[in-house]
Design an enzyme around this catalytic site. Structure first.
Site: not given
Length: 208
Positions: A43, A45, A97, A100, A41
Protein backbone atom coordinates in the site's frame (compact mmCIF):
# COMPACT_ATOMS: atom_id res chain seq x y z
CA UNK A 1 3.74 15.31 -8.68
CA UNK A 2 5.40 14.33 -11.95
CA UNK A 3 8.63 12.57 -12.86
CA UNK A 4 10.63 15.79 -12.98
CA UNK A 5 9.53 16.55 -9.42
CA UNK A 6 10.95 13.20 -8.33
CA UNK A 7 14.41 14.02 -9.71
CA UNK A 8 14.28 17.50 -8.19
CA UNK A 9 13.32 15.99 -4.83
CA UNK A 10 16.22 13.55 -5.15
CA UNK A 11 18.71 16.39 -5.67
CA UNK A 12 17.33 18.25 -2.68
CA UNK A 13 17.51 15.08 -0.55
CA UNK A 14 21.16 14.58 -1.54
CA UNK A 15 21.90 18.17 -0.57
CA UNK A 16 20.32 17.77 2.86
CA UNK A 17 22.20 14.55 3.55
CA UNK A 18 25.56 15.99 2.53
CA UNK A 19 24.96 19.19 4.49
CA UNK A 20 24.54 17.11 7.65
CA UNK A 21 27.32 14.65 6.85
CA UNK A 22 29.68 15.09 3.87
CA UNK A 23 30.59 11.39 4.08
CA UNK A 24 26.99 10.14 4.22
CA UNK A 25 26.96 8.33 0.87
CA UNK A 26 30.52 7.05 1.26
CA UNK A 27 29.49 5.43 4.53
CA UNK A 28 26.20 4.18 3.07
CA UNK A 29 28.04 2.46 0.23
CA UNK A 30 30.22 0.44 2.60
CA UNK A 31 27.45 -2.09 3.29
CA UNK A 32 24.38 -2.72 5.38
CA UNK A 33 23.89 -4.07 8.89
CA UNK A 34 20.14 -3.71 9.46
CA UNK A 35 18.63 -4.67 12.81
CA UNK A 36 15.19 -5.34 11.35
CA UNK A 37 13.55 -7.33 8.62
CA UNK A 38 10.26 -5.55 7.91
CA UNK A 39 7.55 -7.40 5.99
CA UNK A 40 4.74 -5.03 5.15
CA UNK A 41 2.01 -4.20 2.67
CA UNK A 42 2.62 -2.66 -0.76
CA UNK A 43 0.00 0.00 0.00
CA UNK A 44 1.41 3.38 -1.08
CA UNK A 45 0.30 4.99 2.20
CA UNK A 46 2.32 2.67 4.41
CA UNK A 47 6.08 3.21 4.16
CA UNK A 48 8.30 1.46 6.69
CA UNK A 49 10.98 4.12 7.03
CA UNK A 50 8.47 6.89 7.69
CA UNK A 51 6.26 5.12 10.19
CA UNK A 52 9.21 3.62 12.07
CA UNK A 53 11.30 6.81 11.96
CA UNK A 54 14.36 4.98 10.63
CA UNK A 55 17.08 5.76 8.10
CA UNK A 56 18.44 3.89 5.06
CA UNK A 57 20.46 0.90 6.21
CA UNK A 58 18.45 0.23 9.37
CA UNK A 59 15.81 -2.14 7.96
CA UNK A 60 15.76 -4.78 5.25
CA UNK A 61 12.32 -4.46 3.68
CA UNK A 62 9.93 -6.72 1.80
CA UNK A 63 6.47 -5.54 0.77
CA UNK A 64 3.63 -7.32 -0.98
CA UNK A 65 -0.16 -7.15 -1.09
CA UNK A 66 -1.50 -7.70 2.45
CA UNK A 67 1.96 -8.46 3.95
CA UNK A 68 1.81 -12.21 3.33
CA UNK A 69 4.49 -14.71 4.29
CA UNK A 70 3.58 -17.42 1.82
CA UNK A 71 5.95 -20.32 2.30
CA UNK A 72 5.92 -21.17 -1.41
CA UNK A 73 6.54 -17.58 -2.51
CA UNK A 74 10.18 -17.56 -3.65
CA UNK A 75 10.43 -13.78 -3.29
CA UNK A 76 9.54 -13.53 0.39
CA UNK A 77 11.42 -16.72 1.27
CA UNK A 78 14.58 -15.43 -0.45
CA UNK A 79 14.34 -12.13 1.40
CA UNK A 80 13.76 -13.97 4.68
CA UNK A 81 16.71 -16.30 4.32
CA UNK A 82 19.09 -13.56 3.21
CA UNK A 83 18.04 -11.27 6.05
CA UNK A 84 18.24 -13.96 8.74
CA UNK A 85 21.21 -16.04 7.64
CA UNK A 86 23.44 -13.44 6.00
CA UNK A 87 22.51 -10.04 7.38
CA UNK A 88 21.79 -11.53 10.83
CA UNK A 89 18.85 -9.25 11.59
CA UNK A 90 17.78 -9.25 15.23
CA UNK A 91 14.05 -8.71 14.75
CA UNK A 92 11.50 -9.68 12.12
CA UNK A 93 8.40 -7.50 11.96
CA UNK A 94 5.22 -8.35 10.11
CA UNK A 95 3.26 -5.11 9.89
CA UNK A 96 -0.28 -5.00 8.56
CA UNK A 97 -2.50 -1.94 8.46
CA UNK A 98 -6.13 -1.07 8.91
CA UNK A 99 -7.98 -0.18 5.69
CA UNK A 100 -5.95 -2.83 3.84
CA UNK A 101 -7.40 -3.26 0.35
CA UNK A 102 -6.06 -6.81 0.02
CA UNK A 103 -7.74 -7.96 3.23
CA UNK A 104 -10.97 -6.21 2.26
CA UNK A 105 -10.94 -7.86 -1.18
CA UNK A 106 -10.46 -11.26 0.44
CA UNK A 107 -13.61 -10.68 2.51
CA UNK A 108 -15.73 -10.25 -0.62
CA UNK A 109 -17.33 -13.31 -2.29
CA UNK A 110 -16.12 -12.22 -5.71
CA UNK A 111 -13.88 -13.47 -8.49
CA UNK A 112 -10.79 -11.26 -8.38
CA UNK A 113 -9.11 -12.85 -11.39
CA UNK A 114 -5.35 -13.22 -11.12
CA UNK A 115 -5.51 -12.08 -7.49
CA UNK A 116 -7.53 -15.16 -6.47
CA UNK A 117 -4.55 -17.43 -5.58
CA UNK A 118 -2.94 -14.63 -3.53
CA UNK A 119 -6.13 -13.65 -1.72
CA UNK A 120 -6.85 -17.30 -0.95
CA UNK A 121 -4.14 -17.10 1.71
CA UNK A 122 -6.14 -14.41 3.51
CA UNK A 123 -9.38 -16.30 3.00
CA UNK A 124 -7.70 -19.27 4.67
CA UNK A 125 -6.98 -17.02 7.66
CA UNK A 126 -10.69 -16.18 7.74
CA UNK A 127 -11.57 -19.89 7.56
CA UNK A 128 -9.19 -20.70 10.43
CA UNK A 129 -10.74 -17.99 12.62
CA UNK A 130 -14.28 -18.15 11.22
CA UNK A 131 -16.06 -18.57 14.55
CA UNK A 132 -14.41 -15.53 16.10
CA UNK A 133 -14.86 -13.35 13.03
CA UNK A 134 -18.47 -14.33 12.33
CA UNK A 135 -19.37 -13.47 15.91
CA UNK A 136 -18.40 -9.84 15.23
CA UNK A 137 -21.52 -8.09 13.94
CA UNK A 138 -19.93 -4.76 13.04
CA UNK A 139 -18.37 -5.20 9.59
CA UNK A 140 -15.69 -2.57 10.18
CA UNK A 141 -14.61 -4.17 13.45
CA UNK A 142 -14.60 -7.60 11.77
CA UNK A 143 -12.45 -6.19 8.96
CA UNK A 144 -9.94 -4.75 11.43
CA UNK A 145 -9.81 -8.01 13.34
CA UNK A 146 -9.06 -9.94 10.15
CA UNK A 147 -6.19 -7.52 9.51
CA UNK A 148 -4.81 -8.41 12.96
CA UNK A 149 -5.35 -12.15 12.56
CA UNK A 150 -3.70 -12.06 9.16
CA UNK A 151 -0.59 -10.53 10.75
CA UNK A 152 -0.68 -13.24 13.41
CA UNK A 153 -0.86 -16.04 10.86
CA UNK A 154 1.97 -14.58 8.80
CA UNK A 155 4.11 -14.48 11.94
CA UNK A 156 3.25 -18.14 12.53
CA UNK A 157 4.32 -18.88 8.96
CA UNK A 158 7.68 -17.31 9.77
CA UNK A 159 8.03 -19.50 12.85
CA UNK A 160 7.51 -22.60 10.71
CA UNK A 161 10.70 -21.94 8.73
CA UNK A 162 14.08 -23.49 9.49
CA UNK A 163 15.98 -20.20 9.17
CA UNK A 164 13.84 -18.48 11.80
CA UNK A 165 13.83 -21.45 14.18
CA UNK A 166 17.61 -21.69 13.97
CA UNK A 167 18.12 -17.96 14.58
CA UNK A 168 15.73 -17.95 17.55
CA UNK A 169 17.61 -20.85 19.14
CA UNK A 170 21.15 -19.71 18.44
CA UNK A 171 20.99 -15.93 18.78
CA UNK A 172 17.62 -14.86 20.16
CA UNK A 173 15.94 -13.56 17.01
CA UNK A 174 12.46 -12.17 17.74
CA UNK A 175 9.32 -12.16 15.62
CA UNK A 176 6.92 -9.24 16.08
CA UNK A 177 3.36 -8.69 14.83
CA UNK A 178 2.29 -5.08 14.38
CA UNK A 179 -0.59 -3.15 12.84
CA UNK A 180 -0.29 0.41 11.56
CA UNK A 181 -3.42 2.40 12.36
CA UNK A 182 -3.78 4.54 9.28
CA UNK A 183 -6.33 6.76 11.05
CA UNK A 184 -3.94 7.86 13.81
CA UNK A 185 -0.45 7.06 12.50
CA UNK A 186 0.26 4.80 15.48
CA UNK A 187 2.00 1.44 15.38
CA UNK A 188 0.15 -1.14 17.48
CA UNK A 189 2.10 -4.06 18.90
CA UNK A 190 -0.31 -7.02 18.85
CA UNK A 191 1.73 -8.75 21.61
CA UNK A 192 1.01 -12.14 20.08
CA UNK A 193 1.37 -15.10 22.44
CA UNK A 194 3.16 -17.46 20.06
CA UNK A 195 3.80 -20.10 22.73
CA UNK A 196 0.07 -20.46 23.31
CA UNK A 197 -0.76 -20.49 19.60
CA UNK A 198 1.88 -23.09 18.75
CA UNK A 199 1.77 -25.30 21.85
CA UNK A 200 -0.41 -28.03 20.30
CA UNK A 201 1.26 -28.08 16.89
CA UNK A 202 4.87 -27.13 17.57
CA UNK A 203 6.23 -30.67 17.14
CA UNK A 204 4.79 -30.81 13.62
CA UNK A 205 6.82 -27.84 12.43
CA UNK A 206 10.03 -28.25 14.42
CA UNK A 207 12.92 -28.35 11.95
CA UNK A 208 15.85 -27.35 14.12
Amino acid sequence: MNLQDVFKNNEEWIGRKLANNPDYFTELAKGQTPEFLYIGCSDSRVTAEDLMGIQPGQAFIHRNIANLVNNVDLSVMTVLNYAVRHLKVKHIIVCGHYNCGGVKAAMQPADMGILNPWLRNIRDVYRTHKDELNAITDEGVRYNRLVELNVQEQCVNLLKTAAVQEAITLRGLTVQGWVFDIHTGKIIDLKIDFDSILKDIKEIYNLF
